[in-house]
Design a protein around this motif. Structure first.
Motif, PDB file in Angstrom:
ATOM      1  N   PHE A   1     -12.041  -2.085   5.471  1.00 11.65           N
ATOM      2  CA  PHE A   1     -11.806  -1.920   6.913  1.00 11.65           C
ATOM      3  C   PHE A   1     -13.030  -1.296   7.582  1.00 11.65           C
ATOM      4  CE2 PHE A   1     -10.587   0.711  10.510  1.00 11.65           C
ATOM      5  CZ  PHE A   1      -9.812  -0.153  11.271  1.00 11.65           C
ATOM      6  N   TRP A   2     -13.545  -0.244   6.975  1.00  9.80           N
ATOM      7  CA  TRP A   2     -14.735   0.448   7.501  1.00  9.80           C
ATOM      8  C   TRP A   2     -15.902  -0.526   7.621  1.00  9.80           C
ATOM      9  CZ3 TRP A   2     -17.825   3.827   3.543  1.00  9.80           C
ATOM     10  CH2 TRP A   2     -19.034   4.234   4.108  1.00  9.80           C
TER      11      TRP A   2
ATOM     12  N   THR B   1      -5.227   2.337  11.528  1.00  8.00           N
ATOM     13  CA  THR B   1      -3.881   2.749  11.940  1.00  8.00           C
ATOM     14  C   THR B   1      -2.814   2.487  10.886  1.00  8.00           C
ATOM     15  OG1 THR B   1      -3.519   0.594  13.006  1.00  8.00           O
ATOM     16  CG2 THR B   1      -4.394   2.380  14.386  1.00  8.00           C
ATOM     17  N   ASP B   2      -3.119   1.627   9.918  1.00 11.96           N
ATOM     18  CA  ASP B   2      -2.127   1.248   8.915  1.00 11.96           C
ATOM     19  C   ASP B   2      -2.086   2.297   7.807  1.00 11.96           C
ATOM     20  OD1 ASP B   2      -0.769   0.072   6.671  1.00 11.96           O
ATOM     21  OD2 ASP B   2      -1.086  -1.903   7.576  1.00 11.96           O
ATOM     22  N   ARG B   3      -1.003   3.046   7.757  1.00 13.27           N
ATOM     23  CA  ARG B   3      -0.920   4.128   6.769  1.00 13.27           C
ATOM     24  C   ARG B   3      -0.755   3.610   5.343  1.00 13.27           C
ATOM     25  NH1 ARG B   3      -0.925   9.054   8.740  1.00 13.27           N
ATOM     26  NH2 ARG B   3      -0.604   9.358  10.964  1.00 13.27           N
ATOM     27  N   LEU B   4      -0.266   2.384   5.185  1.00  9.08           N
ATOM     28  CA  LEU B   4      -0.166   1.804   3.845  1.00  9.08           C
ATOM     29  C   LEU B   4      -1.566   1.453   3.342  1.00  9.08           C
ATOM     30  CD1 LEU B   4       1.611   0.859   1.524  1.00  9.08           C
ATOM     31  CD2 LEU B   4       1.795  -1.372   2.649  1.00  9.08           C
TER      32      LEU B   4
ATOM     33  N   GLN C   1     -14.031   7.699   7.099  1.00  6.29           N
ATOM     34  CA  GLN C   1     -14.537   6.532   7.825  1.00  6.29           C
ATOM     35  C   GLN C   1     -13.404   5.639   8.310  1.00  6.29           C
ATOM     36  OE1 GLN C   1     -17.518   6.235   8.741  1.00  6.29           O
ATOM     37  NE2 GLN C   1     -18.748   7.501   7.370  1.00  6.29           N
ATOM     38  N   TYR C   2     -12.348   5.524   7.534  1.00  2.00           N
ATOM     39  CA  TYR C   2     -11.212   4.679   7.928  1.00  2.00           C
ATOM     40  C   TYR C   2     -10.603   5.181   9.238  1.00  2.00           C
ATOM     41  CZ  TYR C   2      -6.673   2.316   7.789  1.00  2.00           C
ATOM     42  OH  TYR C   2      -5.567   1.565   8.106  1.00  2.00           O
ATOM     43  N   TRP C   3     -10.307   6.466   9.289  1.00  2.00           N
ATOM     44  CA  TRP C   3      -9.687   7.013  10.503  1.00  2.00           C
ATOM     45  C   TRP C   3     -10.682   7.097  11.652  1.00  2.00           C
ATOM     46  CZ3 TRP C   3      -4.837   6.386  10.129  1.00  2.00           C
ATOM     47  CH2 TRP C   3      -4.153   6.646   8.944  1.00  2.00           C
TER      48      TRP C   3
END
Length: 209
Positions: free
Chosen positions: A109-110, A95-98, A88-90
């Motif tokens: 975020f989702w 975009t923040d890999r951390l 769901q995040y992607w």
């Protein structure tokens, strides 16, 4: 307290991912009542903590080298939450890999992005609320053993909780038996014990009820 089914998206996300301050009633040296606040772990944090005693390697317990059933269930649930929140995040444009390394931040975020569309919001509430239900089911009160004694953190042996409008007095200390260890906690202040920490807790327990 609202049920997970009646909460909005912010409510279930907060319950799952955010630690919350809870009032803790204790006493000072003179015996006077004192209220202080302690952070109560999120359901996700409790799920991750529950894995610790059950996933230990080495000998002991059943001797099979495999974790207890509760730990297996917790591990499977955490894996499902991890995989779904990553997807769901992607999918929602993360975009923040951390941030992507944190299950809690992925879910938060989702949820923010899902608010933009009613169907996405409804689906997020259903899934995240379902995870809350699943985690709470792992800590079914019927599986808990009440312990007699004072919590070494808040120094109380009992606390009061509201149940359908009535104040119920309950022992602060409870334990969930595991095949390869026990997970104990204080219902008043949220302190937890597992593994070798239980030896210190045993000094404060008079008998198992």
């Amino acid at each position: 307290m609202k049920s997970n089914e009646s909460m909005d998206l912010g409510g279930v996300v907060s319950k799952l991912t955010r630690n919350t301050p809870q009032p803790v009633e204790t006493e000072d040296e003179a015996g006077n009542a004192v209220t202080r606040y302690r952070m109560w772990p999120s359901l996700l944090g409790q799920l991750q903590a529950a894995l610790t005693p059950g996933m230990e390697s080495g000998s002991g317990g059943s001797g099979s080298g495999r974790p207890a059933p509760m730990a297996l269930n917790a591990f499977d649930l955490l894996r499902r939450i991890d995989e779904t929140s990553t997807y769901q995040y992607w999918t929602f444009g993360g975009t923040d890999r951390l941030d992507a390394t944190s299950i809690a931040k992925r879910i938060q975020f989702w949820a923010v992005k899902a608010l933009a569309a009613p169907e996405s919001e409804k689906e997020a509430i259903r899934m995240i609320g379902g995870w809350c239900n699943d985690i709470e089911a792992l800590f079914n009160p019927q599986q808990r053993i009440e312990l007699k004694g004072k919590c070494p953190e808040c120094q109380l042996s009992h606390y009061k909780v509201e149940d359908e409008g009535e104040m119920i007095r309950k022992p602060t200390l409870t334990a969930v038996p595991h095949e390869r260890g026990t997970f104990a906690s204080c219902g008043n202040c949220g302190a937890t014990w597992s593994g070798y920490q239980l030896h210190a807790l045993a000094d404060h327990v008079t008998r198992v009820g």
